[in-house]
Structure formats: C-alpha cells, structure tokens
Design a protein around this motif. Structure first.
Motif, PDB file in Angstrom:
ATOM      1  N   ARG A   4       0.847  -1.200   0.000  1.00 16.05           N
ATOM      2  CA  ARG A   4       0.000   0.000   0.000  1.00 16.05           C
ATOM      3  C   ARG A   4       0.882   1.249   0.000  1.00 16.05           C
ATOM      4  N   LEU A   5       0.636   2.131  -0.967  1.00 15.62           N
ATOM      5  CA  LEU A   5       1.345   3.403  -1.061  1.00 15.62           C
ATOM      6  C   LEU A   5       0.349   4.543  -0.920  1.00 15.62           C
ATOM      7  N   ASN A   6       0.795   5.646  -0.408  1.00 20.01           N
ATOM      8  CA  ASN A   6      -0.052   6.827  -0.287  1.00 20.01           C
ATOM      9  C   ASN A   6       0.395   7.866  -1.307  1.00 20.01           C
ATOM     10  N   VAL A   7      -0.509   8.239  -2.210  1.00 17.24           N
ATOM     11  CA  VAL A   7      -0.213   9.256  -3.223  1.00 17.24           C
ATOM     12  C   VAL A   7      -0.720  10.588  -2.695  1.00 17.24           C
ATOM     13  N   GLU A   8       0.173  11.435  -2.247  1.00 16.32           N
ATOM     14  CA  GLU A   8      -0.209  12.706  -1.636  1.00 16.32           C
ATOM     15  C   GLU A   8      -0.260  13.799  -2.696  1.00 16.32           C
TER      16      GLU A   8
END
Length: 385
Positions: A4-8
C-alpha cells in the motif's frame, strides 16, 4: 501480499477570474487575454452559426490584429457549429476537437467561447478535455447565457436521457457579458433568459423580484422595453452575475449550497429531455419554477399569495407556467431518474422560502429527498397548457 502506497496530491489552486459587464466588449478581448497571461497562446474561437453571422468577423478581426502584434504571430481560428440545444452533444464536441487538431492546435491553446449558454457549456467542455485541459474565456452574448452558463465553471453536453449529464468543472479565465448583444435577440430568446433571471430573484433577492414585478406586472412592460431601458437591463445583468458569483464562491463543486441554483431545474431539466429539447431551457425552467412553488405549498415553504406572485410574474413576462399538453408524466419521470439530482428511489428538490430566500433542511442541506411516487402523483394532477 499487499503493498500500500499513499499518493499525496494535496494542493491549493487559485481559480479566481475577472468578470466584465458592459456593451460592445469585443475590443476588450486582447487586454483580457494579456491580463490572464494568454496573449501568446493560440486562440480557438468556438461559436454557433447565428453568433458567427452577427459578430464572428468583428471578433476575429480584433483577435487577428492582436496576434499580429506578438513576436511570433499565430493566426486565431474560428470553429462554428450549428445553432441549437440539440447540437450540444458529444458528437459536436468530437467534431470541434477533430477540427482543432487538424488545424494544429495543441497544449498552448486558449479557447474563446463566443455565444450563449449552449456555446459556453460546449466550448468550456472542449477546453476542459482538449490535450487534458486548456484555458478558456467566455464572451456571452445572450441573457440566458449571462444568467446561467457563463459563470461557475460547470461545462457539459446533453444526452438523450438528460441534459448536462456528461461534463466537467472547468473554471474560465475570464467572463465578458456584452449587454449590447441582447438587442440582437428575439423576444422569445429574451424571455428564455428571464426564466433564469426570475429564478435568481426567487432564491436570493426579494428586492430584485419586486423590480421585475414593477416592470412586467405593474407597468405591463415587455422584454423588448426592458432591453431598451439601459438602466434596467444593466441592473439585471449585474444582479444576475452578483447572485451567481456569491453562490458559486461559497460552493464551487456543488457540495451543498450551490444546489440552490437548481431551483426550478429538477422538473425543468427533465421536461427539456422529455420534449427532446423542443422547448427552450428558460421556458422549461419557468415551468419547473412554478411547479416547485406549487409543490412547496404542500409543505408550507411559501404562501398561496407568494406562489401566485411567481406565477403572475412569469406569465407577465410571457413565460409558460404549466406542463405542455403533449408530454407524458412517465417521460418526465424517466428523465428525472437519470438526472444528477436523482438518488435511489427519491428525487432531490430545492425549494424557495417565500420570495428571495431558500429553504434549508436537516444538517443545513439545501436539498430534500421526495419519493418518486409522490413526485409522480403531484405531476399527474397538475393542469396542462
């Protein structure tokens, strides 16, 4: 295994733009383009056949001379589509885009939407998606365009099942409202714009409503006399714009308060689609506005006297207030079911509170749901014209 990656992508964008109201504004376009930092962009003017015949050559002459003053002049081009709501479609949009691509337009394009509400909606949507989005400027030439489509950045095309169902939020870089162009409109086109004008008065300004009452009801004035009165027509242009701007600034993407601008549109837009766009937008809004008052009477949102005043004003202007004899309730309900305001088995309505204000509901919502069966029953007992 799941990664899981967070695209800010949080960002703040200033989409403010100037709005000019005046007469014979074509000469202002070069200055507006320059102020927006677009003087070196290549200009694609999108207009309809009627507006092109009236002022297309004048606008192109102004823009051509401005382009020639640039270090690397590139000639503007005009793209014309047939006049009429029936041409505000995905097919027309595709034709315009293909023509622009064939003419060599690319990312450094600025679109100038020249015309009424149909042009503003369609050209704005072209700008929203052309090479993933280019800036646009609207120079609106009709009363309905000035009151409705030009301000707010809602761009769209119609579909067979509902109006404005395919579109995007894409704010213009500037809006010009040329009141002098109203003199070229027919009485029917002026009345079309008055549907949206009365809507604004009903939702936000009792004094505005009473000024309209004074001209059309008490004095028996016509839409042609309205245009001939520079003070009155200028006031109408300014007040329409001020109301629309104030609402849009508070709710850009129609999260809540902007829904107030749908006053009269829940039934009105469905009626447009049910009639296959045979009745002008403003006339459908007038019918929807009057029916909204009658429905609101059931819930106590306004008095019989206030509902009668709305009906009387619309009739004095020459706008319809009843469903046409030839349209079926089933077709209206079907179109309403496809509308953006439909939610499950209910229809979302906004209602005016008296004259000059809006009802709010639980949690401060500007819309309330009404069961589809109840809406159908209401429509079935309404008188026909």
């Amino acid at each position: 295994m799941v990664t899981r990656l967070n695209v800010e992508l949080t960002r703040t964008v200033d989409e403010s733009y100037p709005l000019l109201i005046g007469t014979d504004l074509a000469g202002e376009l070069p200055g507006v383009l320059d102020a927006a930092g677009l003087s070196r962009s290549r200009v694609a003017v999108i207009t309809d056949s009627t507006v092109n015949d009236l002022i297309g050559a004048q606008v192109m002459d102004v823009l051509t001379r401005a382009a020639q003053s640039q270090p690397a002049p590139r000639a503007p081009r005009i793209f014309v589509f047939p006049t009429g709501e029936e041409n505000k479609t995905r097919a027309t949009k595709e034709q315009l885009e293909d023509a622009m691509l064939a003419a060599g337009f690319n990312r450094d394009t600025v679109v100038v939407a020249l015309g009424g509400g149909v042009v503003s909606d369609l050209a704005g949507f072209v700008a929203a998606t052309f090479t993933r989005g280019v800036p646009y400027i609207t120079m609106t030439t009709t009363l309905v365009g000035a009151a409705d489509a030009a301000i707010g950045g809602k761009t769209a095309v119609d579909t067979p099942v509902a109006t404005n169902l395919i579109g995007a939020f894409h704010q213009p870089r500037a809006v010009l409202i040329d009141v002098a162009r109203w003199a070229t409109l027919t009485d029917a086109q002026l009345r079309d714009g008055m549907g949206e004008t009365v809507k604004h008065a009903c939702l936000a300004d009792r004094d505005f409503f009473e000024i309209l009452e004074d001209h059309f009801v008490r004095r028996g004035g016509s839409v042609r006399e309205m245009v001939g009165d520079a003070e009155l027509s200028g006031y109408i242009a300014r007040r329409n714009a001020e109301i629309k701007v104030e609402v849009v600034q508070s709710d850009v993407h129609e999260g809540n308060r902007r829904m107030a601008l749908n006053l009269g549109h829940t039934i009105g837009r469905a009626l447009e689609a049910a009639l296959d766009y045979a009745l002008p937008h403003g006339e459908c809004v007038a019918i929807g506005l009057n029916l909204q008052c009658r429905l609101g009477l059931r819930y106590g949102y306004l008095s019989e006297t206030e509902a009668t005043r709305v009906d009387t004003l619309l009739r004095a202007i020459g706008l319809p207030t009843e469903l046409p004899a030839g349209v079926s309730v089933a077709d209206i309900m079907r179109a309403m079911g496809h509308d953006k305001k439909s939610l499950g088995g209910a229809i979302r309505f906004v209602f005016q509170r008296g004259i000059g204000a809006m009802e709010t509901f639980a949690g401060g919502s500007y819309a309330r749901e009404i069961p589809s069966a109840e809406v159908r029953e209401f429509l079935e007992v309404q008188p026909r014209s």
